[in-house]
Write a protein that holds these residues in place. Structure first.
Motif, short mmCIF file in Angstrom:
data_model
loop_
_atom_site.label_atom_id
_atom_site.label_comp_id
_atom_site.label_asym_id
_atom_site.label_seq_id
_atom_site.Cartn_x
_atom_site.Cartn_y
_atom_site.Cartn_z
N ILE A 179 0.85 -1.20 0.00
CA ILE A 179 0.00 0.00 0.00
C ILE A 179 0.88 1.25 0.00
CG2 ILE A 179 -1.70 1.32 1.33
CD1 ILE A 179 -2.82 -1.37 2.31
N GLN A 180 1.96 1.20 0.76
CA GLN A 180 2.89 2.34 0.77
C GLN A 180 3.57 2.51 -0.60
OE1 GLN A 180 5.44 1.70 4.33
NE2 GLN A 180 4.46 3.57 5.08
N LYS A 181 3.88 1.39 -1.25
CA LYS A 181 4.49 1.46 -2.58
C LYS A 181 3.52 2.11 -3.56
CE LYS A 181 7.36 -2.61 -1.80
NZ LYS A 181 7.53 -4.07 -2.05
N PHE A 182 2.25 1.74 -3.46
CA PHE A 182 1.24 2.35 -4.32
C PHE A 182 1.15 3.85 -4.05
CE2 PHE A 182 -3.02 4.11 -3.99
CZ PHE A 182 -3.38 4.16 -5.32
N LEU A 183 1.16 4.19 -2.74
CA LEU A 183 1.04 5.59 -2.36
C LEU A 183 2.20 6.41 -2.92
CD1 LEU A 183 -0.95 7.24 -0.70
CD2 LEU A 183 0.50 6.86 1.30
N LEU A 184 3.41 5.87 -2.81
CA LEU A 184 4.58 6.53 -3.38
C LEU A 184 4.42 6.73 -4.88
CD1 LEU A 184 7.54 7.50 -3.46
CD2 LEU A 184 8.23 5.09 -3.52
N TYR A 185 3.97 5.69 -5.54
CA TYR A 185 3.82 5.74 -7.00
C TYR A 185 2.75 6.75 -7.42
CZ TYR A 185 2.43 4.20 -11.67
OH TYR A 185 2.10 4.16 -13.00
N ILE A 186 1.62 6.72 -6.75
CA ILE A 186 0.49 7.53 -7.18
C ILE A 186 0.71 9.01 -6.85
CG2 ILE A 186 -1.08 7.60 -5.18
CD1 ILE A 186 -2.06 6.41 -8.68
N LEU A 187 1.43 9.29 -5.74
CA LEU A 187 1.64 10.68 -5.34
C LEU A 187 2.75 11.36 -6.13
CD1 LEU A 187 1.28 10.54 -1.43
CD2 LEU A 187 -0.39 11.35 -3.11
N ASN A 188 3.73 10.55 -6.58
CA ASN A 188 4.87 11.21 -7.25
C ASN A 188 4.44 11.86 -8.56
OD1 ASN A 188 6.46 9.94 -9.78
ND2 ASN A 188 5.30 8.32 -8.76
N SER A 189 3.35 11.37 -9.17
CA SER A 189 2.89 11.99 -10.42
C SER A 189 2.17 13.31 -10.18
CB SER A 189 1.96 11.03 -11.18
OG SER A 189 0.78 10.78 -10.43
N ASN A 190 1.78 13.58 -8.91
CA ASN A 190 1.09 14.83 -8.61
C ASN A 190 1.99 16.04 -8.84
OD1 ASN A 190 -0.82 13.45 -5.84
ND2 ASN A 190 -1.38 13.68 -7.97
N VAL A 191 3.28 15.88 -8.58
CA VAL A 191 4.21 17.02 -8.74
C VAL A 191 4.33 17.43 -10.20
CG1 VAL A 191 6.56 17.85 -8.34
CG2 VAL A 191 5.44 16.39 -6.64
N PRO A 192 4.66 16.48 -11.13
CA PRO A 192 4.72 16.91 -12.54
C PRO A 192 3.36 17.31 -13.10
CG PRO A 192 4.99 14.53 -12.37
CD PRO A 192 5.09 15.08 -10.98
N GLU A 193 2.27 16.82 -12.48
CA GLU A 193 0.93 17.26 -12.91
C GLU A 193 0.68 18.71 -12.50
OE1 GLU A 193 -1.26 12.87 -12.51
OE2 GLU A 193 -1.73 14.47 -11.10
N ALA A 194 1.17 19.07 -11.30
CA ALA A 194 0.92 20.43 -10.80
C ALA A 194 1.93 21.45 -11.33
CB ALA A 194 0.96 20.43 -9.27
N PHE A 195 3.13 20.97 -11.64
CA PHE A 195 4.20 21.88 -12.04
C PHE A 195 3.83 22.74 -13.26
CE2 PHE A 195 8.47 22.86 -13.83
CZ PHE A 195 8.98 23.53 -12.73
N PRO A 196 3.23 22.17 -14.31
CA PRO A 196 2.84 23.00 -15.46
C PRO A 196 1.86 24.12 -15.07
CG PRO A 196 2.82 20.69 -16.07
CD PRO A 196 3.00 20.73 -14.59
N SER A 197 0.97 23.82 -14.14
CA SER A 197 0.01 24.84 -13.71
C SER A 197 0.72 25.93 -12.92
CB SER A 197 -1.09 24.20 -12.86
OG SER A 197 -1.81 23.25 -13.63
N VAL A 198 1.76 25.54 -12.17
CA VAL A 198 2.54 26.54 -11.44
C VAL A 198 3.22 27.49 -12.43
CG1 VAL A 198 4.56 26.88 -9.94
CG2 VAL A 198 2.91 25.06 -9.44
N LEU A 199 3.78 26.92 -13.52
CA LEU A 199 4.42 27.75 -14.55
C LEU A 199 3.41 28.71 -15.16
CD1 LEU A 199 6.62 25.07 -16.38
CD2 LEU A 199 7.39 26.82 -14.75
N PHE A 200 2.22 28.17 -15.43
CA PHE A 200 1.16 28.98 -16.03
C PHE A 200 0.76 30.13 -15.11
CE2 PHE A 200 -3.52 29.52 -15.98
CZ PHE A 200 -3.66 30.22 -17.18
N LEU A 201 0.56 29.82 -13.82
CA LEU A 201 0.06 30.83 -12.90
C LEU A 201 1.10 31.89 -12.60
CD1 LEU A 201 -1.87 28.54 -10.38
CD2 LEU A 201 -2.88 30.14 -12.00
N PHE A 202 2.32 31.46 -12.30
CA PHE A 202 3.34 32.42 -11.87
C PHE A 202 4.01 33.15 -13.03
CE2 PHE A 202 2.76 29.84 -8.13
CZ PHE A 202 2.77 30.78 -7.12
N SER A 203 3.68 32.74 -14.26
CA SER A 203 4.12 33.53 -15.42
C SER A 203 3.04 34.53 -15.81
CB SER A 203 4.44 32.61 -16.60
OG SER A 203 3.25 32.02 -17.11
#
Length: 923
Positions: free
Chosen positions: A700-724
């Motif tokens: 379950i922890q392995k799944f959690l690590l896997y599923i959460l790590n994609s949240n950063v690259p998913e959010a990063f483009p929106s951060v670029l969009f907002l702060f630009s």
């Protein structure tokens, strides 16, 4: 009606006439009018079930956990944000998971149903001076019960008269030895050892008796156990509590990010409030791991399947993970740690000691004199002892020589061991019995502590053969057989015999003495009694026996200790035997404390809590005492697994965090109260199940690590969009983000739930109650390592495509083919980073190459699926329009395919450094 045990003790000691008067009955039984009055007062003699949970509420609770509620809200948010298909998909995931959980939970049964089934349906009573058959539900206090061998006992009662009456009380006591019952009061050692009291739920095994009913229904000892079992409220499992905590954590993270993006959209991009709100809602949905519940459920279900293959049947999915947290196992001795097959291992004669090879009820051993096997005719004294135990025996054994198979015995375990001993000696028992027919039997009783038979030899001579407890035999012995010669027994002989017996007792071994006497042919056997026949015997020797430990128990106990799990033996056996077995198998050291049931009764709860913190063994315990032991450990913060097989074990099984019933020898009551059933009654299977439980939590922890790590690259483009300030168009659209969450990520994530145990999982201590699924290590890996690297790679891919088309000379566009291709390569790059993440997350420290890069077929299948899915999204025209994608060329695909290789190798390097320096330094 007798309300408690103290009242029963008082009635057990009353003169019969006074007892009848107290119960308002007589030797002729109750009258019809008295029966009606008693029935109106005390009700039916049945075990009443606790009021069950409302079926609708039971069904709905599978859809109302914190995570389930979060998914309902997420689906609503998606629909509100005009992403109807997404909202329906999230709700569908929730519904499927809830239905699956409901189906699993419905496999559990009610313990009270099994209790009711165990009571007999008919009984013979005396009423109005006549014998009659009635339904057991109609028995009332004061009824005179007529009980024969084979009858189940329907009420707690006092014996009025008895003829060689024996009762199997194992359903209450957990011990398999038959108990002698007589009209006279005598309190033995243990809770149910009064000689003139019998209890509902037990079985008459031999002889017959007349008894007067004292208690019926829920006021019987049987009923009190049922009431105690029913009073236990279902507690949320540690995993349920942890998932609720995780849900709150993820909710806070998702909502916080949503608020931050909402404010940033207003102040940096100057979006209208409504548009900013919808944008923020999309990010909230993106940060909620929709696959968590189905992955957890699947991980648990796969754990259940793996445990079933290892002889452990789990009734509740969440119990799988709870097993992995176990810190204390409260285990029975007989049949769990031992084979429950009494075995003779020595034959002691005054001038020689023989060893016996082979354990259990399998006749593949030998009687040994040193290294040589002994056969009939080689030692006259041994021949006589073997003849005595064979003829003075009422038990039959049908051995089963298949590994792990149980022999079938009809009789007592002690006599069964004597039958097998004779077989190992190659004695033709049937022919011997035919040649020496039995003429008289003086049955065993607990006062004499011996049994005798008179057999007639082929020469017409009569011989009395006696076996029993040593003190009972020595008290009637006048001579001793030594090296074929009979002579008067001396004080030195007696001291020698007693010293040998005491030495064996220190080793936890039991002895059975054998003696004989030649009778005069003129003796009238019709007048033979124990008093006038069992006298002037000749002592022959001792058989030394024990219930041997299971062969695999030594390795299982060692593995449990390596895993930081304490094992507490809780047995109805005596303290000497209990400690001997516990020390022998490595359960405790010789310094361990032994607490008897009587000592435990006098202990305060706080004293008990302190006692269970150290090395301790509990012997001669009663049902509620086992329950107290479990509660004391839980009060110390322990996660307790408790084993049991009898009715007496049901309250403790239900109170324990994990109740483990014996499948082969356990009663239905124990099985229904338990969370897990061992099909082979083997302690080693518990340890194997604990290993699976730890693996499930790790997965379950392995799944959690896997599923959460994609949240950063998913959010990063929106951060670029907002702060630009909107100058950098969204490199990833909301629909593309949700493609990752509910599409490409799902199958590899589910594959992580089926990962096998990582090497070393049983060398770690149990998980601390203060440890959580979402810990610092996972947060750092998911957001600071895997996520950050994936963000850099995917954002780099976005800018690389734009660079190829003239950026930064030309401004970035938020529409058109170039924008579509840039967002497509960003999406695809994240997917290929997730391929590496799936492989990297499979182990915590071990090299993925050591366990096999492609050994998990579910993950390989999931990776193939996500590559196919992303290809369809990229090339199918309809899907291009839905997800704003564009076809990629060969060059882009070569770049994508290359992404996982360095990521896997870099993670392998990190794990190597951890293994070589950190783990080695702290091992």
């Amino acid at each position: 009606m007798v309300q408690d045990k103290q009242d029963k003790d008082q009635l057990a000691q009353m003169p019969i006439d006074q007892l009848y008067q107290s119960l308002r009955t007589s030797a002729n039984g109750l009258t019809d009018q008295q029966v009606q009055s008693q029935k109106a007062k005390y009700g039916d003699n049945v075990i009443t079930a606790a009021k069950g949970e409302n079926k609708l509420l039971h069904f709905l609770k599978n859809f109302t956990s914190l995570m389930a509620i979060l998914l309902w809200v997420s689906g609503f948010i998606a629909i509100f944000a005009k992403m109807v298909e997404l909202g329906i998909a999230i709700w569908a995931v929730n519904i499927i998971n809830g239905l699956f959980s409901y189906w699993q939970e419905n496999q559990a049964h009610k313990a009270s149903d099994a209790l009711k089934k165990m009571l007999p349906t008919q009984a013979t009573v005396i009423r109005n001076g006549k014998s009659e058959q009635i339904d057991t539900a109609d028995i009332v206090p004061g009824d005179i019960l007529m009980i024969a061998a084979g009858n189940s006992i329907s009420a707690d009662a006092r014996i009025i008269s008895a003829d060689s009456f024996q009762v199997d009380e194992s359903a209450l006591t957990g011990e398999s030895d038959l108990t002698d019952k007589k009209p006279d009061y005598h309190h033995g050692e243990g809770k149910f050892d009064e000689e003139n009291l019998i209890y509902a739920g037990t079985v008459a095994s031999a002889g017959s008796a007349k008894a007067v009913a004292l208690s019926t229904g829920m006021n019987t000892e049987f009923g009190k156990i049922a009431s105690l079992t029913q009073s236990q409220q279902a507690k949320p499992s540690p995993l349920e509590l942890e998932l609720n905590r995780l849900t709150r954590q993820l909710s806070i993270i998702a909502i916080s990010i949503g608020i931050a993006f909402f404010l940033a959209a207003i102040f940096f991009v100057h979006y209208p409030v409504a548009q900013s709100f919808i944008f923020a809602l999309g990010m909230v949905v993106a940060f909620i791991p929709e696959g968590l519940l189905p992955t957890v459920t699947l991980s648990l279900a796969q754990g259940v399947q793996r445990m079933a293959k290892k002889n452990a049947l789990v009734k509740n999915l969440n119990s799988v993970e709870t097993l992995g947290e176990t810190t204390v196992i409260a285990s029975d001795k007989t049949g769990t740690l031992t084979q429950n097959q009494m075995t003779i291992n020595h034959v002691w004669l005054p001038d020689k000691v023989f060893t016996v090879s082979g354990e259990g009820y399998v006749n593949n051993g030998q009687v040994m004199d040193g290294q040589a096997a002994v056969k009939p005719g080689q030692n006259a004294d041994l021949d006589l002892l073997m003849k005595a135990i064979s003829l003075n025996n009422d038990t039959t054994v049908t051995p089963n020589n298949q590994p792990g198979a149980q022999a079938k015995i009809v009789g007592t375990p002690t006599e069964a061991s004597l039958v097998i001993l004779a077989e190992k000696y190659q004695l033709a028992s049937k022919q011997l019995a035919n040649a020496n027919p039995r003429q008289k039997e003086l049955v065993f009783d607990s006062v004499r502590k011996r049994m005798s038979t008179v057999n007639k030899g082929q020469d017409g001579k009569l011989t009395l053969y006696t076996k029993g407890a040593l003190d009972g035999i020595l008290s009637i012995t006048k001579s001793i057989l030594v090296n074929g010669q009979v002579r008067a027994i001396t004080d030195d002989d007696i001291k020698q015999i007693q010293a040998a017996d005491e030495e064996y007792a220190k080793q936890g071994l039991r002895s059975l003495a054998v003696a004989y006497r030649d009778l005069d042919a003129s003796e009238d056997l019709s007048q033979a009694t124990a008093a006038n026949t069992e006298q002037n015997l000749t002592f022959v020797g001792l058989t030394i026996m024990a219930d041997p430990p299971r062969p695999e128990i030594y390795a299982a106990v060692k593995k449990a200790h390596q895993a930081g799990i304490r094992i507490i033996m809780v047995t109805g056996d005596g303290p000497i035997t209990a400690k001997s077995v516990a020390v022998k198998i490595g359960l405790v050291s010789d310094q361990a404390r032994v607490i008897t049931g009587d000592e435990l009764s006098a202990m305060a709860d706080e004293d008990l809590r302190q006692a269970v913190k150290g090395e301790v063994i509990f012997a001669r315990v009663a049902p509620e005492q086992k329950y107290r032991i479990v509660k004391a450990n839980q009060a110390n913060g322990e996660i307790v697994a408790s084993t049991g097989d009898g009715v007496n074990d049901a309250p403790a099984l239900k109170q324990a965090d994990i109740g483990i019933a014996m499948g082969a020898t356990g009663t239905d009551v124990a099985k229904e109260a338990a969370d897990m059933i061992l099909t082979d009654d083997n302690f080693a299977s518990i340890i194997a199940a604990i290993e699976e439980g730890r693996t499930v939590y790790s997965n379950i922890q392995k799944f959690l690590l896997y599923i959460l790590n994609s949240n950063v690259p998913e959010a990063f483009p929106s951060v670029l969009f907002l702060f630009s300030g909107g100058l950098i168009p969204l490199p990833l659209t909301v629909m593309q983000i949700l493609t990752i969450d509910l599409g490409t990520d799902m199958l590899p994530a589910l594959g992580l739930g089926s990962e096998k145990s990582e090497p070393g999982v049983m060398q770690e201590p149990p998980r601390s109650r203060k440890a959580h699924l979402l810990n610092k290590s996972i947060i750092w890996k998911a957001f600071g390592l895997y996520g950050l690297v994936a963000s850099i790679i995917s954002a780099g891919a976005y800018f690389f495509v734009n660079y190829a088309y003239g950026w930064p000379k030309h401004a970035l566009s938020a529409s058109g083919a170039v924008y579509a291709e840039a967002t497509t390569i960003t999406l695809a790059a994240i997917v290929f980073c997730q391929i590496a993440a799936a492989m990297n997350a499979r182990t915590k420290y071990t090299s993925v190459f050591k366990i096999g890069l492609f050994s998990n077929k579910h993950i390989v299948t999931g990776i193939i699926f996500e590559v196919i899915l992303i290809s369809l999204i990229i090339y199918v025209p309809f899907l291009q329009g839905v997800f704003n994608t564009h076809a990629l060329g060969v060059q882009e695909w070569l770049f994508l395919i290359a992404i996982p290789i360095p990521l896997i190798l870099l993670e392998e390097l990190r794990k190597w450094v951890v293994r070589k320096y950190f783990l080695k330094r702290n091992s």
